[in-house]
Scaffold this active site. Structure first.
Site, PDB file in Angstrom:
ATOM      1  N   ARG A 165      -7.839  -4.866  41.074  1.00 50.76           N
ATOM      2  CA  ARG A 165      -8.898  -5.937  40.511  1.00 50.76           C
ATOM      3  C   ARG A 165      -9.243  -6.069  39.188  1.00 50.76           C
ATOM      4  NH1 ARG A 165     -14.667  -4.790  42.766  1.00 50.76           N
ATOM      5  NH2 ARG A 165     -14.330  -3.459  41.063  1.00 50.76           N
ATOM      6  N   PHE A 221     -22.052   2.947  56.727  1.00 46.99           N
ATOM      7  CA  PHE A 221     -21.970   3.559  55.241  1.00 46.99           C
ATOM      8  C   PHE A 221     -20.599   3.611  54.934  1.00 46.99           C
ATOM      9  CE2 PHE A 221     -22.709   5.984  51.729  1.00 46.99           C
ATOM     10  CZ  PHE A 221     -21.867   7.175  51.832  1.00 46.99           C
ATOM     11  N   TYR A 281      -3.804  10.553  40.694  1.00 50.01           N
ATOM     12  CA  TYR A 281      -4.924  10.137  39.972  1.00 50.01           C
ATOM     13  C   TYR A 281      -6.179   9.631  40.932  1.00 50.01           C
ATOM     14  CZ  TYR A 281      -8.053   7.628  37.135  1.00 50.01           C
ATOM     15  OH  TYR A 281      -9.228   7.238  36.412  1.00 50.01           O
ATOM     16  N   ARG A 326      -6.708   0.259  28.480  1.00 47.72           N
ATOM     17  CA  ARG A 326      -6.269   1.210  29.363  1.00 47.72           C
ATOM     18  C   ARG A 326      -5.893   0.234  30.485  1.00 47.72           C
ATOM     19  NH1 ARG A 326     -12.289   2.987  31.193  1.00 47.72           N
ATOM     20  NH2 ARG A 326     -12.777   1.242  32.434  1.00 47.72           N
TER      21      ARG A 326
HETATM   22  C1  LIG Z   1     -15.592   8.685  53.568  1.00 46.43           C
HETATM   23  O1  LIG Z   1     -15.656   7.964  52.190  1.00 46.43           O
HETATM   24  C2  LIG Z   1     -16.870   7.198  51.570  1.00 46.43           C
HETATM   25  C3  LIG Z   1     -17.408   6.532  52.839  1.00 46.43           C
HETATM   26  C4  LIG Z   1     -18.494   5.681  52.157  1.00 46.43           C
HETATM   27  C5  LIG Z   1     -18.388   5.077  50.803  1.00 46.43           C
HETATM   28  C6  LIG Z   1     -17.469   5.883  49.825  1.00 46.43           C
HETATM   29  C7  LIG Z   1     -17.487   5.188  48.680  1.00 46.43           C
HETATM   30  O2  LIG Z   1     -17.888   3.920  48.448  1.00 46.43           O
HETATM   31  C8  LIG Z   1     -18.511   3.482  47.057  1.00 46.43           C
HETATM   32  C9  LIG Z   1     -18.663   1.819  47.239  1.00 46.43           C
HETATM   33  C10 LIG Z   1     -19.288   1.462  46.024  1.00 46.43           C
HETATM   34  O3  LIG Z   1     -19.969   1.985  45.264  1.00 46.43           O
HETATM   35  N1  LIG Z   1     -19.184   0.107  45.838  1.00 46.43           N
HETATM   36  C11 LIG Z   1     -19.862  -0.567  44.771  1.00 46.43           C
HETATM   37  C12 LIG Z   1     -18.880  -1.946  44.331  1.00 46.43           C
HETATM   38  C13 LIG Z   1     -17.820  -1.408  43.561  1.00 46.43           C
HETATM   39  O4  LIG Z   1     -17.956  -0.245  42.754  1.00 46.43           O
HETATM   40  O5  LIG Z   1     -17.043  -2.131  43.187  1.00 46.43           O
HETATM   41  C14 LIG Z   1     -21.138  -1.258  44.873  1.00 46.43           C
HETATM   42  O6  LIG Z   1     -21.343  -1.686  46.064  1.00 46.43           O
HETATM   43  O7  LIG Z   1     -21.984  -1.418  43.794  1.00 46.43           O
HETATM   44  C15 LIG Z   1     -17.265   3.527  46.232  1.00 46.43           C
HETATM   45  O8  LIG Z   1     -16.793   2.782  45.759  1.00 46.43           O
HETATM   46  N2  LIG Z   1     -17.327   4.827  45.346  1.00 46.43           N
HETATM   47  C16 LIG Z   1     -16.645   5.271  44.445  1.00 46.43           C
HETATM   48  C17 LIG Z   1     -15.100   5.560  44.869  1.00 46.43           C
HETATM   49  C18 LIG Z   1     -14.192   4.751  45.497  1.00 46.43           C
HETATM   50  C19 LIG Z   1     -14.607   6.347  43.595  1.00 46.43           C
HETATM   51  C20 LIG Z   1     -15.193   6.734  45.548  1.00 46.43           C
HETATM   52  C21 LIG Z   1     -18.028   5.839  46.136  1.00 46.43           C
HETATM   53  C22 LIG Z   1     -18.736   6.799  45.271  1.00 46.43           C
HETATM   54  C23 LIG Z   1     -19.707   7.722  45.633  1.00 46.43           C
HETATM   55  C24 LIG Z   1     -19.917   7.727  47.108  1.00 46.43           C
HETATM   56 CL1  LIG Z   1     -21.021   8.899  47.623  1.00 46.43          CL
HETATM   57  C25 LIG Z   1     -19.198   7.088  48.172  1.00 46.43           C
HETATM   58  C26 LIG Z   1     -18.110   6.083  47.276  1.00 46.43           C
HETATM   59  C27 LIG Z   1     -16.681   6.730  50.327  1.00 46.43           C
HETATM   60  O9  LIG Z   1     -15.724   7.124  49.404  1.00 46.43           O
HETATM   61  C28 LIG Z   1     -14.415   7.133  49.636  1.00 46.43           C
END
Ligand SMILES: COc1cccc([C@H]2O[C@H](CC(=O)N[C@@H](CC(=O)O)C(=O)O)C(=O)N(CC(C)(C)C)c3ccc(Cl)cc32)c1OC
Length: 348
Positions: free
Chosen positions: A196, A266, A149, A206
């Site tokens: 979390r 990043f 998932y 869910r």
């Molecule tokens: C090499 O891989 C990565 C390198 C850098 C960042 C991310 C990853 O980091 C954010 C960070 C982010 O979005 N943080 C949020 C806080 C939160 O969601 O709790 C924020 O700061 O608003 C994140 O969470 N996700 C969502 C997924 C985890 C589902 C992929 C995400 C969604 C779209 C993109 Cl393009 C990137 C990411 C990576 O992805 C793995």
């Protein structure tokens, strides 16, 4: 020469980015111009896909083909969608999709191919889960199902971003041979969010906690909300934290392969936020009732300290020690924790 003029469409895209996620949007804005637009558009396209999947007002016979064929929209010159997602900021990404498309077609072909490939795989993965009766009824069963998932919602994002950075020559092509590394980048973040978000997800009817783990500690996943099951609930949280920590060595190895400063930050910032969040949820019964978040001050320290690889290693070391110090001898996970955290220490 690269055309760097800010078109009205590009302005609109950055407005959408700021609307969808303030803090992370700032990190994307810091990216090297070679990669910034590709990552920004990838992020917005993923948000659009998420918004379709989350929109409960779209009937399955519309939603499933829409998700499977979403990548084909990326070849159109104009397309938008009037959904009814509860969240205004999410709705905008679909109603303003034309701006995203116009800018998407201006990207280097190799970047577009990566984004189309990931959008296709993720859209089909989401469609399969919508049709998976057992998943909808009973949730995530085994740890293997849990990893699968997380692969579809997060591992694929790590895959896509890794390829974008390699095309830009900001990451070592060696990473292509190590898919488990970029898979762990996604799974570490997603598993941290799933642990979390327990209370919020249960509220929404869910949860993604795998039955193979929670059934060791309780009869039903909702049991942990009642006071008499708090201790078992905390042991379950700790078990899931231990499972997430299995990705730490891959995450650190991955970070050591990023060669460009803005790309490094990043990638590093979400990972150091995640290890700090794991330390916060560890042994923390509040997770069973509310959405715990790390303090703003901590976030600032982490962003500053994670600018270098050594800074990231220090952050991971600090939180791993912190968790180890708070290990509860009566916790069934005690021995496994000590062995695993010691293994990570050797790596570090
Ligand atoms: C090499 O891989 C990565 C390198 C850098 C960042 C991310 C990853 O980091 C954010 C960070 C982010 O979005 N943080 C949020 C806080 C939160 O969601 O709790 C924020 O700061 O608003 C994140 O969470 N996700 C969502 C997924 C985890 C589902 C992929 C995400 C969604 C779209 C993109 Cl393009 C990137 C990411 C990576 O992805 C793995």
């Amino acid at each position: 020469v690269k055309d760097t003029t800010e078109t009205p469409d590009l302005k609109q895209c950055y407005k959408l980015l700021k609307l969808t996620s303030r803090s992370f949007a700032a990190v994307i804005m810091e990216l090297n111009p070679e990669l910034r637009n590709a990552v920004m558009l990838f992020y917005l396209i993923l948000r659009a896909l998420d918004t379709v999947e989350d929109d409960m007002s779209i009937a399955h016979d519309i939603k499933v083909p829409l998700l499977r064929d979403f990548h084909k929209k990326l070849s159109l010159d104009d397309w938008s969608f009037d959904g009814n997602s509860p969240d205004e900021k999410d709705r905008a990404v679909l109603t303003e999709f034309n701006s995203i498309l116009h800018e998407f077609h201006r990207l280097n072909r190799e970047y577009r191919e990566v984004i189309i490939k990931i959008t296709k795989e993720m859209g089909n993965g989401m469609a399969d889960y919508i049709l998976d009766e057992e998943f909808n009824l009973n949730g995530v069963q085994t740890i293997k199902d849990y990893d699968m998932y997380c692969h579809y919602v997060a591992g694929l994002v790590g895959d896509g971003l890794t390829h974008l950075m390699i095309i830009a020559r900001f990451a070592s092509p060696e990473l292509i041979k190590r898919p488990e590394l970029f898979e762990s980048m996604g799974l570490f973040l997603q598993k941290t969010n799933i642990i979390r978000d327990y209370a919020e997800d249960i509220e929404a009817g869910r949860s993604f906690w795998p039955k193979e783990v929670w059934s060791i500690y309780g009869e039903k996943l909702t049991d942990f909300q009642s006071a008499k099951n708090t201790k078992q609930g905390v042991f379950c949280i700790n078990h899931l934290v231990l499972n997430a920590l299995e990705h730490v060595t891959d995450v650190l190895t991955y970070l050591s392969s990023i060669q460009e400063q803005s790309s490094f930050q990043f990638c590093a910032i979400p990972q150091v936020m995640a290890i700090a969040t794991l330390a916060l949820v560890f042994n923390n019964e509040n997770v069973l009732h509310t959405n715990v978040k790390i303090r703003k001050g901590t976030t600032c320290d982490l962003i500053l300290k994670s600018r270098t690889y050594k800074g990231c290693v220090d952050i991971f070391e600090y939180y791993l020690r912190d968790i180890r110090k708070r290990l509860n001898v009566e916790d069934p996970n005690y021995l496994k924790f000590n062995i695993h955290v010691a293994k990570i220490d050797q790596f570090i």
